[in-house]
Scaffold this motif. Structure first.
Motif, short mmCIF file in Angstrom:
data_model
loop_
_atom_site.label_atom_id
_atom_site.label_comp_id
_atom_site.label_asym_id
_atom_site.label_seq_id
_atom_site.Cartn_x
_atom_site.Cartn_y
_atom_site.Cartn_z
N ALA A 11 -1.62 39.80 -13.43
CA ALA A 11 -0.71 39.60 -12.45
C ALA A 11 -1.31 40.24 -11.18
O ALA A 11 -2.13 41.06 -11.28
CB ALA A 11 0.46 40.36 -13.04
N ALA A 12 -0.48 39.85 -10.02
CA ALA A 12 -0.56 40.60 -9.01
C ALA A 12 0.43 41.50 -8.59
O ALA A 12 1.59 41.08 -9.13
CB ALA A 12 -0.89 39.66 -7.83
N LEU A 38 -2.28 45.42 -1.94
CA LEU A 38 -2.22 44.41 -2.97
C LEU A 38 -3.09 45.09 -4.16
O LEU A 38 -4.06 45.72 -4.07
CB LEU A 38 -2.81 43.15 -2.62
N GLY A 39 -2.53 44.84 -5.21
CA GLY A 39 -3.31 45.08 -6.50
C GLY A 39 -3.60 44.01 -7.63
O GLY A 39 -2.45 42.98 -7.55
N LEU A 40 -4.45 44.10 -8.39
CA LEU A 40 -4.65 42.89 -9.49
C LEU A 40 -4.58 43.92 -10.76
O LEU A 40 -5.35 44.87 -10.97
CB LEU A 40 -5.79 42.18 -9.55
N VAL A 77 4.18 45.74 -16.96
CA VAL A 77 3.81 45.75 -15.42
C VAL A 77 5.09 45.64 -14.66
O VAL A 77 5.42 46.10 -13.83
CB VAL A 77 2.68 44.83 -15.16
N ALA A 78 6.01 44.49 -15.27
CA ALA A 78 7.00 44.12 -14.51
C ALA A 78 8.08 45.54 -14.53
O ALA A 78 8.77 45.60 -13.58
CB ALA A 78 7.60 42.82 -14.90
N PHE A 87 -0.11 35.93 -13.63
CA PHE A 87 -1.03 34.73 -13.46
C PHE A 87 -1.13 33.94 -14.76
O PHE A 87 -0.72 34.31 -15.86
CB PHE A 87 -2.61 35.34 -13.40
N ARG A 88 -1.56 32.61 -14.61
CA ARG A 88 -1.64 31.79 -15.76
C ARG A 88 -2.53 32.63 -17.05
O ARG A 88 -3.48 33.19 -16.74
CB ARG A 88 -2.33 30.50 -15.49
#
Lengths: 250, 75
Positions: A11-12, A38-40, A77-78, A87-88
């Motif tokens: 995810a971002a 931003l983070g990945l 994360v959410a 992300f997919r």
């Protein structure tokens, strides 16, 4: 050409997102790579393990396991990062440099995507015909006049047409009621036989109203023999920005 | 997820595995195998969505019944 080890991207997130200790795909530790606000969310992955998942001879449960691990990380994360752009499943970049280049080249799309889904969950809604289909009059051959047969045949098609109109109207009412409360909506995968198949992006502070609308619509549909089915709340899987989609041409 | 979970009466309640796969698998872009793709100079690998979906179909055929609900507890 494919490296042995790569980075799986979940995810971002906003760059200041902090994560609790978490294990991802292959039980590897999950971390955040941050740049420019931003983070990945990533973990290392052995590419051969990942490729093996789609092998036709592989146990299909491997895909299920991968999806569940992906989902577990995205949900965690959410819960801690706030805005999360999933992300997919199966998105991998070769290394940290590639991840940072990705962040840099897609920064605008990632930022607007994060803003779009902030404070929202996804809900899946389907409507289908309940019960058994209507019996075809041809199934019951009886001794009757041609006129009687044609009459019965016509009534049958009139009933089908009424049913179709009722379904269209109820589905339209449902879509209107839900759409009004949602921040966004996209079509589902389009399984056959569904009268309605949509994903809704719903702000958490609208959730109780959205759920109340689902219940009202579900009752009305059920009264006419249609079945409303809801799944959620989900991370906003269906609302990743189109610009992040990767095509083979790139 | 701050507010108390208000869940719809018509929700099945369990988001089963097929529902999950339906969401997380790419519906659009199809990229072949684990080929490394140059994405604006970035090497990016993606699983083939068609192969994933094929696996999902096999999974659904194997397991029409419920999945354990443990995943839904992780929130």
């Amino acid at each position: 050409m494919t490296p042995e080890r790569a980075l799986y991207v979940y995810a971002a997130v906003p760059g200041d997102a902090a994560l609790d200790a978490l294990r991802g795909v292959g039980d590897e530790p999950v971390g955040v790579l941050s740049a420019d606000g931003l983070g990945l969310v990533v973990s290392e992955v052995t590419t051969a393990d990942l490729a093996a998942v789609t092998d036709e001879s592989a146990d299909p449960r491997l895909v299920g396991d991968l999806a569940q691990r992906h989902d577990l990380v995205v949900r965690a994360v959410a819960a801690s990062a706030g805005a999360t752009l999933p992300f997919r499943i199966g998105t991998v970049v070769t290394d940290r440099q590639a991840a940072y280049r990705f962040l840099g080249s897609r920064a605008a799309a990632l930022r607007s995507g994060l803003t779009h889904v902030a404070g929202c969950d996804e809900w899946g809604v389907t409507v289908r015909e309940g019960g058994a289909g209507q019996a075809d009059p041809d199934d019951t051959p009886t001794a009757e006049s041609g006129t009687a047969y044609l009459m019965r045949r016509r009534q049958h098609f009139q009933r089908l047409e009424q049913r179709r109109r009722a379904a269209l109207e109820l589905v339209a009412q449902t879509e209107a009621a839900l759409g009004e409360l949602a921040a966004d909506t996209v079509p589902g995968r389009g399984q056959q036989g569904l009268l309605l198949d949509r994903a809704y992006l719903v702000r958490r502070d609208e959730q109780s109203r959205f759920v109340a609308a689902l219940d009202r619509c579900g009752d009305r549909l059920a009264a006419d023999g249609f079945v409303l089915r809801v799944t959620g709340p989900w991370p906003p899987y269906s609302f990743t920005v189109a610009d992040l989609e990767v095509t083979a041409d790139e | 997820m701050s507010e108390p979970p208000a869940l719809p009466a018509h929700g099945v309640g369990t988001n089963d595995l097929v529902d999950l796969l339906d969401r997380v698998i790419d519906k659009g872009a199809v990229v072949t195998g684990d080929i490394v793709i140059g994405l604006a100079g970035i090497d990016l690998i993606r699983l083939d969505a068609r192969l994933l979906l094929a696996a999902v179909d096999r999974l659904a055929a194997d397991e029409p019944a419920d999945e354990p609900a443990d995943r839904t507890e992780v929130r």
